[in-house]
Design a protein around this motif. Structure first.
Motif, PDB file in Angstrom:
ATOM      1  N   PHE A   1       0.843  -1.191   0.000  1.00  0.00           N
ATOM      2  CA  PHE A   1       0.000   0.000   0.000  1.00  0.00           C
ATOM      3  C   PHE A   1       0.881   1.245   0.000  1.00  0.00           C
ATOM      4  O   PHE A   1       2.020   1.227   0.457  1.00  0.00           O
ATOM      5  CB  PHE A   1      -0.948   0.021   1.205  1.00  0.00           C
ATOM      6  N   ALA A   2       0.315   2.332  -0.530  1.00  0.00           N
ATOM      7  CA  ALA A   2       1.077   3.562  -0.688  1.00  0.00           C
ATOM      8  C   ALA A   2       0.814   4.520   0.472  1.00  0.00           C
ATOM      9  O   ALA A   2      -0.341   4.870   0.721  1.00  0.00           O
ATOM     10  CB  ALA A   2       0.712   4.237  -2.002  1.00  0.00           C
ATOM     11  N   PRO A   3       1.845   4.954   1.194  1.00  0.00           N
ATOM     12  CA  PRO A   3       1.680   6.018   2.182  1.00  0.00           C
ATOM     13  C   PRO A   3       1.183   7.294   1.500  1.00  0.00           C
ATOM     14  O   PRO A   3       1.299   7.432   0.273  1.00  0.00           O
ATOM     15  CB  PRO A   3       3.092   6.195   2.750  1.00  0.00           C
ATOM     16  N   PRO A   4       0.630   8.237   2.257  1.00  0.00           N
ATOM     17  CA  PRO A   4      -0.029   9.412   1.664  1.00  0.00           C
ATOM     18  C   PRO A   4       0.811  10.200   0.662  1.00  0.00           C
ATOM     19  O   PRO A   4       0.308  10.566  -0.412  1.00  0.00           O
ATOM     20  CB  PRO A   4      -0.366  10.267   2.885  1.00  0.00           C
ATOM     21  N   LYS A   5       2.087  10.470   0.955  1.00  0.00           N
ATOM     22  CA  LYS A   5       2.899  11.274   0.043  1.00  0.00           C
ATOM     23  C   LYS A   5       3.096  10.551  -1.286  1.00  0.00           C
ATOM     24  O   LYS A   5       3.029  11.159  -2.357  1.00  0.00           O
ATOM     25  CB  LYS A   5       4.251  11.595   0.672  1.00  0.00           C
ATOM     26  N   LEU A   6       3.326   9.250  -1.230  1.00  0.00           N
ATOM     27  CA  LEU A   6       3.486   8.476  -2.457  1.00  0.00           C
ATOM     28  C   LEU A   6       2.168   8.377  -3.204  1.00  0.00           C
ATOM     29  O   LEU A   6       2.128   8.473  -4.435  1.00  0.00           O
ATOM     30  CB  LEU A   6       4.022   7.084  -2.133  1.00  0.00           C
ATOM     31  N   GLU A   7       1.085   8.209  -2.475  1.00  0.00           N
ATOM     32  CA  GLU A   7      -0.228   8.122  -3.114  1.00  0.00           C
ATOM     33  C   GLU A   7      -0.546   9.406  -3.883  1.00  0.00           C
ATOM     34  O   GLU A   7      -1.130   9.360  -4.967  1.00  0.00           O
ATOM     35  CB  GLU A   7      -1.305   7.852  -2.070  1.00  0.00           C
ATOM     36  N   THR A   8      -0.127  10.541  -3.331  1.00  0.00           N
ATOM     37  CA  THR A   8      -0.330  11.811  -4.024  1.00  0.00           C
ATOM     38  C   THR A   8       0.381  11.817  -5.369  1.00  0.00           C
ATOM     39  O   THR A   8      -0.172  12.250  -6.387  1.00  0.00           O
ATOM     40  CB  THR A   8       0.196  12.974  -3.160  1.00  0.00           C
ATOM     41  N   ALA A   9       1.617  11.314  -5.387  1.00  0.00           N
ATOM     42  CA  ALA A   9       2.383  11.264  -6.632  1.00  0.00           C
ATOM     43  C   ALA A   9       1.739  10.304  -7.634  1.00  0.00           C
ATOM     44  O   ALA A   9       1.632  10.614  -8.831  1.00  0.00           O
ATOM     45  CB  ALA A   9       3.819  10.837  -6.345  1.00  0.00           C
ATOM     46  N   LEU A  10       1.298   9.154  -7.163  1.00  0.00           N
ATOM     47  CA  LEU A  10       0.694   8.164  -8.058  1.00  0.00           C
ATOM     48  C   LEU A  10      -0.623   8.676  -8.630  1.00  0.00           C
ATOM     49  O   LEU A  10      -0.913   8.484  -9.823  1.00  0.00           O
ATOM     50  CB  LEU A  10       0.483   6.852  -7.309  1.00  0.00           C
ATOM     51  N   ASP A  11      -1.423   9.328  -7.794  1.00  0.00           N
ATOM     52  CA  ASP A  11      -2.693   9.888  -8.274  1.00  0.00           C
ATOM     53  C   ASP A  11      -2.445  10.996  -9.288  1.00  0.00           C
ATOM     54  O   ASP A  11      -3.199  11.149 -10.261  1.00  0.00           O
ATOM     55  CB  ASP A  11      -3.511  10.428  -7.098  1.00  0.00           C
ATOM     56  N   ALA A  12      -1.395  11.780  -9.056  1.00  0.00           N
ATOM     57  CA  ALA A  12      -1.075  12.873  -9.978  1.00  0.00           C
ATOM     58  C   ALA A  12      -0.726  12.329 -11.359  1.00  0.00           C
ATOM     59  O   ALA A  12      -1.159  12.873 -12.389  1.00  0.00           O
ATOM     60  CB  ALA A  12       0.077  13.709  -9.426  1.00  0.00           C
ATOM     61  N   ILE A  13       0.040  11.251 -11.407  1.00  0.00           N
ATOM     62  CA  ILE A  13       0.406  10.652 -12.693  1.00  0.00           C
ATOM     63  C   ILE A  13      -0.819  10.076 -13.385  1.00  0.00           C
ATOM     64  O   ILE A  13      -0.993  10.214 -14.599  1.00  0.00           O
ATOM     65  CB  ILE A  13       1.485   9.574 -12.490  1.00  0.00           C
ATOM     66  N   ALA A  14      -1.702   9.447 -12.622  1.00  0.00           N
ATOM     67  CA  ALA A  14      -2.894   8.836 -13.206  1.00  0.00           C
ATOM     68  C   ALA A  14      -3.794   9.872 -13.866  1.00  0.00           C
ATOM     69  O   ALA A  14      -4.517   9.557 -14.829  1.00  0.00           O
ATOM     70  CB  ALA A  14      -3.667   8.070 -12.140  1.00  0.00           C
ATOM     71  N   SER A  15      -3.775  11.114 -13.380  1.00  0.00           N
ATOM     72  CA  SER A  15      -4.643  12.155 -13.930  1.00  0.00           C
ATOM     73  C   SER A  15      -3.895  13.146 -14.817  1.00  0.00           C
ATOM     74  O   SER A  15      -4.444  14.173 -15.219  1.00  0.00           O
ATOM     75  CB  SER A  15      -5.324  12.918 -12.786  1.00  0.00           C
ATOM     76  N   ALA A  16      -2.633  12.841 -15.141  1.00  0.00           N
ATOM     77  CA  ALA A  16      -1.793  13.780 -15.891  1.00  0.00           C
ATOM     78  C   ALA A  16      -2.094  13.755 -17.386  1.00  0.00           C
ATOM     79  O   ALA A  16      -2.622  12.778 -17.927  1.00  0.00           O
ATOM     80  CB  ALA A  16      -0.321  13.456 -15.664  1.00  0.00           C
ATOM     81  N   ASP A  17      -1.718  14.853 -18.042  1.00  0.00           N
ATOM     82  CA  ASP A  17      -1.778  14.925 -19.501  1.00  0.00           C
ATOM     83  C   ASP A  17      -0.411  14.660 -20.118  1.00  0.00           C
ATOM     84  O   ASP A  17      -0.297  14.478 -21.333  1.00  0.00           O
ATOM     85  CB  ASP A  17      -2.266  16.305 -19.937  1.00  0.00           C
ATOM     86  N   GLY A  18       0.625  14.669 -19.296  1.00  0.00           N
ATOM     87  CA  GLY A  18       1.974  14.412 -19.785  1.00  0.00           C
ATOM     88  C   GLY A  18       2.916  14.164 -18.624  1.00  0.00           C
ATOM     89  O   GLY A  18       2.684  14.646 -17.505  1.00  0.00           O
ATOM     90  N   LEU A  19       3.962  13.389 -18.870  1.00  0.00           N
ATOM     91  CA  LEU A  19       4.942  13.044 -17.843  1.00  0.00           C
ATOM     92  C   LEU A  19       6.349  13.305 -18.366  1.00  0.00           C
ATOM     93  O   LEU A  19       6.695  12.876 -19.467  1.00  0.00           O
ATOM     94  CB  LEU A  19       4.805  11.561 -17.462  1.00  0.00           C
ATOM     95  N   ILE A  20       7.132  14.024 -17.568  1.00  0.00           N
ATOM     96  CA  ILE A  20       8.559  14.197 -17.849  1.00  0.00           C
ATOM     97  C   ILE A  20       9.311  13.356 -16.830  1.00  0.00           C
ATOM     98  O   ILE A  20       9.205  13.591 -15.622  1.00  0.00           O
ATOM     99  CB  ILE A  20       8.974  15.677 -17.752  1.00  0.00           C
ATOM    100  N   ALA A  21      10.032  12.353 -17.290  1.00  0.00           N
ATOM    101  CA  ALA A  21      10.699  11.395 -16.405  1.00  0.00           C
ATOM    102  C   ALA A  21      12.203  11.439 -16.643  1.00  0.00           C
ATOM    103  O   ALA A  21      12.660  11.166 -17.756  1.00  0.00           O
ATOM    104  CB  ALA A  21      10.165   9.985 -16.645  1.00  0.00           C
TER     105      ALA A  21
END
Length: 210
Positions: free
Chosen positions: A63-83
């Motif tokens: 399971f994802a702790p809150p800070k990591l969950e925020t990052a994962l949710d952000a990627i799921a709703s993103a229009d683009g990712l710079i990695a």
């Protein structure tokens, strides 16, 4: 017009980090191109070094702790990712791969991705194409054609690798990325938490997934 949401992920381990510097410059050029086209942009940046313990806990406990969950949710709703990742032993950093491993596989479907990497020598530049690009293609993301590698000698150099200066490469990759982000509509994608990760026949027959 709804603003496009770009997520920036930097896997640099030091502070300051050339990996973060490259990520910021890629994001700045992408925002600039989109602004020229009249497109509003929201940028959110995540330093993986700050999430390292959470990523490990997620891998161990599921399971994802809150800070990591925020990052994962952000990627799921993103229009683009710079990695962007440093290159260690001819491939992406272990922290970078661990983070990718905890992303919902559906979250990257049809997501435009701009790939960047840093390293001590230009000899590592091909890692973008033989390591990073196949990883994101496998996850059904859309990596843009130009990946940007920055060796130590590229910073402050006029010609970088002798072919195209680092600022030129950054702009070229960012422009391709921005134009793809502008054309892409991920609003119709639905993440189904109940979707099976293996065919039903495998589950019924007790077969291991490929």
């Amino acid at each position: 017009m709804t603003a496009k949401k770009i997520i920036v992920v930097s896997a640099g381990l030091s502070t300051p980090s050339s990996t973060r510097q490259l990520a910021d410059r890629l994001a700045a050029d992408a925002v600039s191109v989109l602004a020229e086209h009249g497109t509003q942009v929201e940028v959110q940046t995540f330093e993986l070094r700050e999430l390292a313990h959470d990523i490990t806990n997620h891998l161990l406990l599921g399971f994802a702790p809150p800070k990591l969950e925020t990052a994962l949710d952000a990627i799921a709703s993103a229009d683009g990712l710079i990695a962007v990742t440093p290159i260690f032993t001819t491939s992406y950093a272990g922290l970078f791969k661990s983070f990718v491993d905890v992303i919902d596989p559906q979250a990257l479907t049809d997501l435009p991705v701009l790939l960047g990497a840093t390293g001590g020598t230009p000899r590592h530049s091909l890692a973008i194409d033989y390591a990073m690009r196949p990883l994101f293609t496998y996850l059904h993301a859309i990596p843009v054609t130009t990946g940007v590698f920055a060796a130590t000698g590229d910073w402050g150099g006029a010609e970088g690798d002798g072919v195209r200066s680092l600022p030129d490469r950054i702009y070229r990759g960012a422009k391709e990325f921005a134009e793809l982000v502008e054309r892409t509509d991920r609003s119709q994608l639905v993440n189904d938490p109940f979707q099976l990760d293996r065919p039903m026949g495998h589950l019924i027959g007790g077969l291991a997934g490929e």
